[in-house]
Design a protein around this motif. Structure first.
Motif, PDB file in Angstrom:
ATOM      1  N   PHE A 103       0.456  -1.282   0.378  1.00 59.68           N
ATOM      2  CA  PHE A 103      -0.060  -0.448  -0.188  1.00 59.68           C
ATOM      3  C   PHE A 103       0.564   1.487  -0.045  1.00 59.68           C
ATOM      4  CE2 PHE A 103      -2.681   2.587   2.740  1.00 59.68           C
ATOM      5  CZ  PHE A 103      -3.704   3.220   1.672  1.00 59.68           C
ATOM      6  N   VAL A 104       1.561   1.219   1.088  1.00 57.72           N
ATOM      7  CA  VAL A 104       3.131   2.805   1.074  1.00 57.72           C
ATOM      8  C   VAL A 104       4.343   2.034   2.504  1.00 57.72           C
ATOM      9  CG1 VAL A 104       0.949   4.332   0.348  1.00 57.72           C
ATOM     10  CG2 VAL A 104       1.629   3.640   2.652  1.00 57.72           C
ATOM     11  N   ASN A 105       4.857   2.852   2.496  1.00 49.11           N
ATOM     12  CA  ASN A 105       5.648   2.768   2.986  1.00 49.11           C
ATOM     13  C   ASN A 105       6.097   4.173   2.982  1.00 49.11           C
ATOM     14  OD1 ASN A 105       8.637   3.110   4.523  1.00 49.11           O
ATOM     15  ND2 ASN A 105       8.820   1.041   3.638  1.00 49.11           N
ATOM     16  N   THR A 106       5.928   4.287   4.957  1.00 52.70           N
ATOM     17  CA  THR A 106       6.036   5.619   5.639  1.00 52.70           C
ATOM     18  C   THR A 106       7.318   6.251   5.760  1.00 52.70           C
ATOM     19  OG1 THR A 106       6.035   4.455   8.180  1.00 52.70           O
ATOM     20  CG2 THR A 106       4.142   4.535   7.262  1.00 52.70           C
ATOM     21  N   GLY A 107       8.470   5.650   5.249  1.00 49.35           N
ATOM     22  CA  GLY A 107       9.506   5.319   5.784  1.00 49.35           C
ATOM     23  C   GLY A 107      10.276   6.023   7.436  1.00 49.35           C
ATOM     24  N   GLY A 108       8.675   5.434   8.028  1.00 45.18           N
ATOM     25  CA  GLY A 108       9.062   4.845   9.986  1.00 45.18           C
ATOM     26  C   GLY A 108       8.754   3.726  10.302  1.00 45.18           C
ATOM     27  N   ARG A 109       7.947   3.611  11.053  1.00 43.42           N
ATOM     28  CA  ARG A 109       7.287   2.251  11.607  1.00 43.42           C
ATOM     29  C   ARG A 109       6.304   2.289  12.450  1.00 43.42           C
ATOM     30  NH1 ARG A 109       5.812  -2.337  12.989  1.00 43.42           N
ATOM     31  NH2 ARG A 109       6.871  -3.667  14.024  1.00 43.42           N
ATOM     32  N   PRO A 110       5.637   2.128  11.530  1.00 43.26           N
ATOM     33  CA  PRO A 110       4.436   2.138  11.718  1.00 43.26           C
ATOM     34  C   PRO A 110       3.305   1.152  12.868  1.00 43.26           C
ATOM     35  CG  PRO A 110       4.031   0.889   9.865  1.00 43.26           C
ATOM     36  CD  PRO A 110       5.591   1.503  10.610  1.00 43.26           C
ATOM     37  N   LEU A 111       2.580   2.005  13.350  1.00 45.10           N
ATOM     38  CA  LEU A 111       2.377   1.121  15.129  1.00 45.10           C
ATOM     39  C   LEU A 111       0.819   0.666  14.519  1.00 45.10           C
ATOM     40  CD1 LEU A 111       5.154   2.427  17.255  1.00 45.10           C
ATOM     41  CD2 LEU A 111       4.989  -0.269  16.422  1.00 45.10           C
ATOM     42  N   GLY A 112       0.406   2.106  16.010  1.00 44.01           N
ATOM     43  CA  GLY A 112      -1.859   1.338  15.835  1.00 44.01           C
ATOM     44  C   GLY A 112      -2.128   2.289  14.938  1.00 44.01           C
ATOM     45  N   MET A 113      -2.624   1.949  14.285  1.00 47.20           N
ATOM     46  CA  MET A 113      -3.629   2.201  13.236  1.00 47.20           C
ATOM     47  C   MET A 113      -5.455   2.435  13.486  1.00 47.20           C
ATOM     48  SD  MET A 113      -0.832   0.700   9.987  1.00 47.20           S
ATOM     49  CE  MET A 113      -2.095  -1.061  10.183  1.00 47.20           C
ATOM     50  N   GLN A 114      -6.180   3.348  12.530  1.00 48.02           N
ATOM     51  CA  GLN A 114      -7.136   3.141  12.376  1.00 48.02           C
ATOM     52  C   GLN A 114      -7.804   3.972  11.110  1.00 48.02           C
ATOM     53  OE1 GLN A 114     -10.094   1.892  12.949  1.00 48.02           O
ATOM     54  NE2 GLN A 114      -9.759   1.693  14.995  1.00 48.02           N
ATOM     55  N   PHE A 115      -9.196   3.980  11.035  1.00 47.81           N
ATOM     56  CA  PHE A 115      -9.767   4.435   9.947  1.00 47.81           C
ATOM     57  C   PHE A 115     -10.212   5.959  10.520  1.00 47.81           C
ATOM     58  CE2 PHE A 115      -7.596   0.871   6.912  1.00 47.81           C
ATOM     59  CZ  PHE A 115      -7.772   1.390   5.620  1.00 47.81           C
ATOM     60  N   ASP A 116     -10.265   7.095   9.751  1.00 46.52           N
ATOM     61  CA  ASP A 116     -11.028   7.960   9.775  1.00 46.52           C
ATOM     62  C   ASP A 116     -12.504   7.851   9.265  1.00 46.52           C
ATOM     63  OD1 ASP A 116     -10.831   9.192   7.326  1.00 46.52           O
ATOM     64  OD2 ASP A 116      -9.801  10.729   8.478  1.00 46.52           O
ATOM     65  N   GLY A 117     -13.082   7.775   9.499  1.00 48.22           N
ATOM     66  CA  GLY A 117     -14.728   8.841   8.772  1.00 48.22           C
ATOM     67  C   GLY A 117     -14.565   8.896   7.246  1.00 48.22           C
ATOM     68  N   ALA A 118     -13.795   9.128   6.732  1.00 51.21           N
ATOM     69  CA  ALA A 118     -13.670   9.896   5.006  1.00 51.21           C
ATOM     70  C   ALA A 118     -12.478   9.069   4.894  1.00 51.21           C
ATOM     71  CB  ALA A 118     -12.527  11.685   4.863  1.00 51.21           C
ATOM     72  N   GLY A 119     -12.443   7.341   5.637  1.00 56.07           N
ATOM     73  CA  GLY A 119     -11.516   6.419   4.246  1.00 56.07           C
ATOM     74  C   GLY A 119     -10.399   6.771   4.501  1.00 56.07           C
ATOM     75  N   ASN A 120      -9.295   7.611   5.358  1.00 55.65           N
ATOM     76  CA  ASN A 120      -7.807   7.491   5.466  1.00 55.65           C
ATOM     77  C   ASN A 120      -7.755   7.265   7.063  1.00 55.65           C
ATOM     78  OD1 ASN A 120      -8.151  10.214   3.863  1.00 55.65           O
ATOM     79  ND2 ASN A 120      -9.414  11.040   5.142  1.00 55.65           N
ATOM     80  N   LEU A 121      -6.563   6.191   6.156  1.00 55.02           N
ATOM     81  CA  LEU A 121      -5.566   5.468   7.106  1.00 55.02           C
ATOM     82  C   LEU A 121      -5.293   6.392   8.402  1.00 55.02           C
ATOM     83  CD1 LEU A 121      -5.369   2.347   8.556  1.00 55.02           C
ATOM     84  CD2 LEU A 121      -3.310   2.354   6.736  1.00 55.02           C
ATOM     85  N   ILE A 122      -5.219   6.225   9.854  1.00 57.32           N
ATOM     86  CA  ILE A 122      -4.588   6.708  10.994  1.00 57.32           C
ATOM     87  C   ILE A 122      -3.246   6.464  10.982  1.00 57.32           C
ATOM     88  CG2 ILE A 122      -4.322   8.111  12.415  1.00 57.32           C
ATOM     89  CD1 ILE A 122      -6.215   9.883   9.632  1.00 57.32           C
TER      90      ILE A 122
END
Length: 363
Positions: A103-122
Motif C-alpha cells: 500500500f505505502v511505505n511511511t519511511g518510519g515504523r507504523p504501529l497502531g492504525m485506525q480509519f477515519d470517517g473519510a476513509g483515510n488510514l490514521i
C-alpha cells in the motif's frame, strides 16, 4: 597472603570499573516505585491453550505486523518494521492467496492504525509522528515530532465519530528502540492526547502515565481507554456526561503488560498482552541504584523474552469475559487483537506473520 590480597584488589578494581562504566553509560534516572498488584495465571487469568487452534497468515512477508485493521474498502491492513503497510483480502476468516499488495511505505515504523470517517488510514508512526494516508496512498503528517519537542513516542490511535483523533505518547524520555529503559526507570512520563483535524490543535488530556500504549474509545465515544503497560492496568478518561474529565481505573492487577486495546463496537474490548510482568524488576522497585546500573546494559538484554500468546476480552465494566492463551510459542508477543466478521486477528511485534481465530465462546 600478600598474593591473595593482590588478586582480591585486582578483582575489586575490575568490579568497581565495571560498575562505574555501567553507571556512566546508563541513560535512565530510576525512581523508587510501588509495583502494582499483579495477578497470577490463576482464576480468571488461568493458563490455557485456547489460542492453540489459530491459523497463521502472511508468513515471512515482513517482521512485526503490530496492528491489523479493516478498511471501509473491505481490505485488511497491517504495518511492518521496515515502514511498509500492506493490504490483503479476507474471505471467511482466511487470507485470500495472491491478494497481498503493498500500500505505502511511511519511511518510519507504523504501529497502531485506525480509519477515519473519510476513509483515510490514521497511523501512529513511532518515527514519523501521527500520519494520515489517503485511499490513494498519499501520506500527510498531522503531528510532526519536529514541530513538538515534547513528543517522543507516538504509539497507538483511535478515531472518534466527530473526527477527533486520540493517540498515546508512550514516553517523554525514550523512543521505540530503547523503550525498555522507560519501564526500568519507572518515571511515568506517558501521555494521552487528541488531535482535532479541523483546527490542527493537539491537546494533552492525561499525563504521568506509566508507558502509555493502546487507545480505544468506548460506546458513543463517552469515554476513552489508555493502557499503562508499565503499571499493568487500563485507565479510563470520561469524555461525556456527569463524569466528564474524571479519570478512573478500568481494570488493574493484570498478570501481564498490556499493549494495544480495541473495541468491537458492541460489548467487548480486546486487550493484547505481549508478556507477563517481570517479578525480578518488581523486586528492584525500591533499589533505583541497581536499576540505574541495569540501564547501562544494551536494551536488547533487558527486553523480556516470551513464548506466551495472551489476549483478554473485557466487557463494558472491565470484567474479563475471554481469556485466550497459548504457551506453546505458536504465536507469541501479541501486541494487538481486532475483531472482524466473527474472527479475531492477532498482530505481534516479534512474529513474521499475522494470526486469526474464530471468535470463541464466552468463557
Amino acid at each position: 597472603m600478600g598474593r591473595l590480597l593482590g588478586v582480591c584488589s585486582i578483582v575489586i578494581l575490575i568490579l568497581a570499573t565495571a560498575i562505574l562504566a555501567l553507571y556512566i553509560r546508563s541513560p535512565i534516572e530510576p525512581i523508587v516505585f510501588d509495583p502494582p498488584k499483579s495477578g497470577s495465571l490463576t482464576g480468571e487469568f488461568a493458563a490455557n491453550e485456547r489460542l492453540a487452534g489459530l491459523a497463521i497468515y502472511l508468513q515471512n512477508r515482513g517482521t512485526g505486523p503490530e496492528d491489523i485493521v479493516k478498511g471501509p474498502d473491505g481490505y485488511f491492513y497491517t504495518g511492518y518494521q521496515d515502514g511498509r503497510i500492506v493490504r490483503f483480502t479476507v474471505s471467511e476468516g482466511r487470507v485470500v492467496e495472491g491478494s497481498i499488495r503493498a500500500f505505502v511505505n511511511t519511511g518510519g515504523r507504523p504501529l497502531g492504525m485506525q480509519f477515519d470517517g473519510a476513509g483515510n488510514l490514521i497511523v501512529a508512526d513511532a518515527f514519523k509522528g501521527l500520519l494520515s494516508v489517503s485511499p490513494s496512498g498519499e501520506i500527510s503528517t498531522l503531528v510532526d515530532y519536529a514541530d513538538d519537542s515534547t513528543l517522543r513516542f507516538i504509539d497507538d490511535v483511535d478515531v472518534a465519530g466527530d473526527g477527533t483523533i486520540w493517540f498515546s505518547d508512550a514516553s517523554g524520555r525514550f523512543g521505540l528502540h530503547d523503550y525498555i529503559y522507560d519501564i526500568v526507570e519507572a518515571s511515568a512520563t506517558g501521555r494521552l492526547l487528541s488531535y482535532t483535524p479541523a483546527s490542527g490543535q493537539t491537546k494533552v488530556h492525561l499525563s504521568g502515565l506509566y508507558f502509555a500504549n493502546g487507545v480505544a474509545l468506548g460506546p458513543e465515544d463517552s469515554w476513552v481507554l489508555v493502557n499503562e503497560t508499565g503499571a499493568s492496568r487500563v485507565t479510563r478518561l470520561w469524555l461525556k456526561g456527569p463524569k466528564a474529565g474524571v479519570k478512573d481505573t478500568f481494570i488493574d492487577g493484570l498478570p501481564g503488560m498490556p499493549d494495544n486495546i480495541t473495541f468491537n463496537g458492541v460489548d467487548t474490548f480486546w486487550l493484547a498482552m505481549p508478556a507477563l510482568r517481570s517479578s525480578e524488576m518488581d523486586a528492584l522497585a525500591s533499589y533505583p541504584f541497581i536499576r540505574k546500573l541495569l540501564g547501562g546494559l544494551p536494551p536488547s538484554l533487558l527486553v523480556p523474552k516470551s513464548q506466551l500468546g495472551f489476549a483478554l476480552g473485557l466487557d463494558l465494566n472491565g470484567k474479563v469475559t475471554f481469556n485466550l492463551q497459548s504457551h506453546s510459542g505458536i504465536y507469541h508477543t501479541v501486541t494487538s487483537v481486532n475483531e472482524y466478521d466473527g474472527y479475531i486477528w492477532l498482530g505481534s511485534l516479534a512474529m513474521p506473520s499475522v494470526a486469526a481465530l474464530p471468535l470463541p465462546v464466552t468463557q
